[in-house]
Design an enzyme around this catalytic site. Structure first.
Site, PDB file in Angstrom:
ATOM      1  N   HIS A  82      46.219  29.459 -16.441  1.00  0.00           N
ATOM      2  CA  HIS A  82      45.013  30.044 -16.814  1.00  0.00           C
ATOM      3  C   HIS A  82      44.438  31.348 -15.923  1.00  0.00           C
ATOM      4  CE1 HIS A  82      41.089  30.936 -18.743  1.00  0.00           C
ATOM      5  NE2 HIS A  82      40.414  30.900 -17.531  1.00  0.00           N
ATOM      6  N   ASP A 161      31.157  23.940 -24.653  1.00  0.00           N
ATOM      7  CA  ASP A 161      31.494  25.218 -23.840  1.00  0.00           C
ATOM      8  C   ASP A 161      31.194  26.340 -24.618  1.00  0.00           C
ATOM      9  OD1 ASP A 161      32.320  27.035 -21.479  1.00  0.00           O
ATOM     10  OD2 ASP A 161      34.006  27.393 -22.923  1.00  0.00           O
ATOM     11  N   ARG A 168      25.024  31.667 -22.386  1.00  0.00           N
ATOM     12  CA  ARG A 168      25.270  32.603 -21.098  1.00  0.00           C
ATOM     13  C   ARG A 168      25.361  34.008 -21.372  1.00  0.00           C
ATOM     14  NH1 ARG A 168      30.091  29.647 -18.796  1.00  0.00           N
ATOM     15  NH2 ARG A 168      29.422  31.138 -17.104  1.00  0.00           N
ATOM     16  N   SER A 183      32.969  25.726 -17.257  1.00  0.00           N
ATOM     17  CA  SER A 183      33.688  26.223 -18.529  1.00  0.00           C
ATOM     18  C   SER A 183      35.050  26.485 -18.580  1.00  0.00           C
ATOM     19  CB  SER A 183      32.896  27.813 -18.582  1.00  0.00           C
ATOM     20  OG  SER A 183      33.517  28.307 -19.612  1.00  0.00           O
ATOM     21  N   LYS A 187      37.940  23.527 -20.830  1.00  0.00           N
ATOM     22  CA  LYS A 187      38.852  23.740 -21.914  1.00  0.00           C
ATOM     23  C   LYS A 187      40.212  23.505 -21.375  1.00  0.00           C
ATOM     24  CE  LYS A 187      37.098  27.882 -21.679  1.00  0.00           C
ATOM     25  NZ  LYS A 187      36.012  28.893 -21.885  1.00  0.00           N
TER      26      LYS A 187
HETATM   27  N1  URA Z   1      36.205  32.174 -18.613  1.00  0.00           N
HETATM   28  C1  URA Z   1      35.431  31.122 -19.191  1.00  0.00           C
HETATM   29  O1  URA Z   1      36.221  30.705 -19.956  1.00  0.00           O
HETATM   30  N2  URA Z   1      34.273  30.680 -18.800  1.00  0.00           N
HETATM   31  C2  URA Z   1      33.590  31.510 -17.853  1.00  0.00           C
HETATM   32  O2  URA Z   1      32.288  31.034 -17.628  1.00  0.00           O
HETATM   33  C3  URA Z   1      34.186  32.666 -17.198  1.00  0.00           C
HETATM   34  C4  URA Z   1      35.216  33.111 -17.679  1.00  0.00           C
END
Ligand code: URA
Length: 434
Positions: A82, A161, A168, A183, A187
């Site tokens: 990621h 999320d 957010r 967050s 995932k």
């Molecule tokens: N990427 C995400 O998936 N969440 C965040 O809060 C910031 C970047």
């Protein structure tokens, strides 16, 4: 347990219990928490932070808000990757076929461009016919056949999320280490891999502007991964200037293909090889640092990585002939050149302004759901540290009918600085957090 009491406790600087955090996350789905209450709690978290335990509980609650992908019927070790997002960051697209060619399965769920940063899905969709919306069964089928597959985030993974992120985004509560860490990790843990390499971007074009912040975010995510039993490492990489020379969807696919053919810009090659090698080591198949690097180089030099990429593109409905004939990719006909206004060293090529310029040309979105133009973007004809003469081309803008060109040029002029002294070289890989 009343929502307002939880909000007050966090407002007053207390740590929330696991039960409070669970009630908050489940309340988002069952309606016992209203959006305005969730927003108030998010702001209290931004202002007062969260302990590592609270962050782990929040991640866990968001993970449990949906399904966890079961990849047990896909043979092989699965390792995820990621990136926290940057400008010109096409590493995932080049790296996944390399790692797959080395015998490790790379299931990749990616996102779209966010703000000034580009998104892997938008880049892939510049390949004619490429489908990012496969079903989970199709996803697994491609993983079994090719060893890697790249799709959009499934709505069933960490749905809390998705809801929180949308709140957010419009309440000024994105910039918070525990919220970003939970967050991302909710995932990634839902994707069901046994190991994970995180590319934490740092600098002008990244969420984390300095190494101290990036280190703290990487450490928080590594700790969450370890707690969940997923071997996790963070690699902090530079995002002061864009990565590589191409910024924009199809332009970046061309650069990925170059890297898979053993060429491409040195910085993209370097970051791709390093992250791929760490994924191999973390896979636990017996690679150490040195053998992993050798395996990565062999996968590229033998053409096996390129072959995996072409097979993945074909399996996802795309046209694999783009690798031999890039004219099959969309391209914008307009070309505008930004030239150096003096002789000297390029001291700055600010990633954020370049990313915004690319969006202005149409490569990114102003609002969710806006269409993107896959053919527009920028090519960096000079990079920080290069010596240029007055009149040399430093940036090439590819536009369609001059759409957004005026704004893009203003941003590009802001982005570039030329001075008498060569800037201190800034390594692309800044630190590793294990
Ligand atoms: N990427 C995400 O998936 N969440 C965040 O809060 C910031 C970047």
């Amino acid at each position: 347990m009343r929502a307002v009491d939880t909000i007050i406790r966090k407002r007053d600087g207390h740590s929330l219990t696991q039960a409070e955090i669970d009630a908050f996350v489940s309340g988002l789905a069952n309606g016992t928490w209203q959006d305005y209450q969730a927003s108030a709690l998010l702001m209290a978290i931004v202002l007062n932070g969260m302990s590592p335990e609270e962050t782990a509980h929040l991640t866990d609650a968001m993970l449990r808000s949906g399904e966890r992908m079961d990849l047990s019927d896909v043979p092989g070790v699965k390792v995820g990757k990621h990136s926290t997002g940057g400008v010109g960051d096409k590493v995932s697209i080049a790296l996944a076929p390399v790692v797959a060619a080395c015998g490790v399965v790379v299931p990749k769920m990616s996102g779209r461009g966010l703000g000034h940063t580009g998104g892997t899905l938008d880049k892939l969709e510049s390949i004619p016919g490429f489908r990012i919306g496969l079903s989970i069964e199709e996803f697994k089928e491609v993983l079994r056949d090719v060893g890697t597959c790249m799709i959009g985030q499934s709505a069933t993974l960490a749905p809390a999320d998705k809801k929180l992120y949308a709140l957010r985004d419009v309440t000024g509560t994105v910039d918070s280490l525990p919220l970003i860490a939970s967050s991302i990790m909710s995932k990634k843990l839902a994707e069901g891999t046994s190991a994970l390499v995180l590319d934490v971007k740092c600098g002008d074009g990244a969420f984390m502007r300095d190494v101290t912040q990036a280190r703290a975010l990487a450490a928080a995510m590594v700790a969450i991964g370890a707690r969940a039993g997923v071997r996790t490492e963070g690699v902090i990489t530079d995002m002061d200037a864009p990565l590589g020379v191409a910024v924009g969807n199809a332009l970046e696919i061309v650069e990925c293909v170059d890297v898979l053919k053993g060429g491409g810009p040195a910085d993209v090659r370097h970051v791709t090889r390093r992250l791929a090698a760490r994924m191999l080591v973390l896979a636990g198949l017996g690679h150490d640092e040195a053998t992993a690097v050798t395996a990565v180089d062999r996968a590229i030099d033998s053409g096996e990585a390129l072959d995996r990429f072409q097979r993945m593109v074909a399996a996802q409905g795309g046209d694999p002939r783009i690798c031999d004939d890039v004219s099959r990719l969309p391209s914008a006909p307009g070309v505008e050149l930004l030239r150096a206004d003096r002789q000297g060293y390029v001291t700055r090529m600010a990633a954020k302004a370049i990313g915004r310029a690319s969006c202005a040309l149409g490569a990114g979105r102003n609002a969710v759901g806006d269409p993107v133009d896959h053919g527009v973007g920028l090519l960096l004809r000079a990079k920080p540290g290069d010596l240029v003469a007055k009149g040399d081309v430093v940036l090439e803008l590819r536009h369609r009918d001059a759409r957004g060109l005026e704004d893009a040029l203003i941003l590009c002029r802001e982005a570039v600085a030329i001075g008498d002294e060569a800037p201190a070289p800034r390594p692309k890989i800044l630190e590793e957090v294990r």
